[in-house]
Scaffold this motif. Structure first.
Motif, mmCIF file in Angstrom:
data_model
loop_
_atom_site.group_PDB
_atom_site.id
_atom_site.type_symbol
_atom_site.label_atom_id
_atom_site.label_comp_id
_atom_site.label_asym_id
_atom_site.label_seq_id
_atom_site.Cartn_x
_atom_site.Cartn_y
_atom_site.Cartn_z
ATOM 1 N N ALA A 1 0.792 -1.230 0.000
ATOM 2 C CA ALA A 1 0.000 0.000 0.000
ATOM 3 C C ALA A 1 0.828 1.286 0.000
ATOM 4 N N PRO A 2 1.913 1.408 0.783
ATOM 5 C CA PRO A 2 2.664 2.670 0.732
ATOM 6 C C PRO A 2 3.189 2.999 -0.658
ATOM 7 N N ALA A 3 3.676 1.993 -1.383
ATOM 8 C CA ALA A 3 4.172 2.242 -2.731
ATOM 9 C C ALA A 3 3.045 2.744 -3.630
ATOM 10 N N GLN A 4 1.857 2.162 -3.480
ATOM 11 C CA GLN A 4 0.732 2.602 -4.306
ATOM 12 C C GLN A 4 0.309 4.021 -3.931
ATOM 13 N N ALA A 5 0.367 4.339 -2.637
ATOM 14 C CA ALA A 5 -0.003 5.689 -2.201
ATOM 15 C C ALA A 5 0.984 6.728 -2.723
#
Length: 309
Positions: A99-103
């Motif tokens: 999720a952090p990479a996508q955010a």
């Protein structure tokens, strides 16, 4: 060597007079004279020959001038390299599929000219990642670090709570459920290969298993996400846990199911670590973006007691 004295010498060499150098630098002619005298004492040579009409370079001054210009250029380059906003922000997202990479990717899409370098330092645990930020090896890192382990000089802001979901194949007994309570997973095999002892995700799964009486199996070599997804597609017993924002792709024939957990909803507390007082404008923009766009924490959220915030 006094860099300002070197700068003053170049200004005198270019202008030919102490007054011209003083006007350019915004200081008095006396200050110019003092700086030049100090530089000459340091080098033990006369750089300028004083004349009734100004100053001219000595032979040594002509040689030194070439190097002085290089010194000033190097100083300017060094200052520019660390000045807030003059270089790309280096953000550690832990793993490029979660999720952090996508955010961070969505943040970049919202302002595509933003200077970003995305790192994936998954070989480090949270404490090591915090030290890397403190030492300047990264500007920020998404981790789940206990509040009492945040080192001095590091700020921690919990910006991305990711709900945990069950991922299972079509033959799994829970495959057709629309939602599951964590306690309902007791007795089922939850296979999460690749958990490394001493990491924050190991601590998260340990807390999750202890809270709800689950059995999380991390045994066996981890041959990568594709092998894991292939195994789940063919299994009537194994399932795994993933984040709601994690990016997994599989062939349509796998027919894998993402099943939300609720009552309560376990969430992984992604916390952004950054150096206290860091004024990099991209960091400020990223934090603001996440505060506005990140999904809210579910009302029935469960997080480990040690999580920040």
């Amino acid at each position: 060597m006094d860099v300002e004295a070197v700068r003053t010498f170049v200004a005198v060499a270019d202008g030919g007079q102490f007054q011209a150098a003083a006007d350019e630098l915004g200081i008095t002619p006396q200050a110019v004279s003092k700086r030049i005298a100090g530089l000459e004492r340091h080098l033990d040579v006369a750089l300028l020959v004083r004349t009734p009409h100004g100053s001219r370079l000595s032979a040594e001054g002509r040689v030194f001038l070439r190097h002085a210009r290089k010194v000033l250029a190097a100083v300017e380059q060094a200052e520019r390299a660390v000045r807030p906003g003059s270089r790309s922000l280096r953000v550690d997202v832990l793993n490029r599929r979660i999720a952090p990479a996508q955010a961070v990717y969505r943040f970049y899409r919202s302002r595509p000219r933003t200077g970003l370098d995305v790192l994936a330092r998954g070989q480090e645990n949270a404490a090591q990642a915090a030290q890397a930020v403190l030492l300047g090896e990264a500007d920020a890192s998404f981790r789940a670090l206990p509040a009492d382990q945040v080192p001095a000089g590091i700020s921690a802001e919990r910006l991305l709570d990711t709900p945990v979901q069950l991922l299972a194949g079509p033959a799994h007994p829970l495959a057709n459920a629309t939602a599951i309570r964590p306690a309902d997973l007791a007795g089922h095999r939850l296979w999460v290969p690749g958990i490394r002892p001493g990491t924050e995700w190991a601590a998260f799964y340990e807390a999750l298993a202890g809270e709800f009486g689950l059995s999380i199996d991390a045994r066996g070599p981890h041959f990568g996400d594709d092998a894991l997804l292939d195994t789940l597609a063919d299994s009537a017993s194994a399932a795994t846990l993933v984040g709601a924002g994690d990016r997994y792709l599989w062939p349509p024939a796998h027919d894998l199911r993402r099943i939300p957990l609720h009552d309560p909803t376990p969430v992984y507390p992604h916390t952004l670590l950054f150096r206290t007082g860091d004024r990099h404008p991209v960091l400020t923009g990223l934090r603001r973006h996440l505060r506005v766009t990140a999904p809210g924490t579910p009302g029935d959220a469960w997080v480990p007691r040690w999580a920040c915030g």
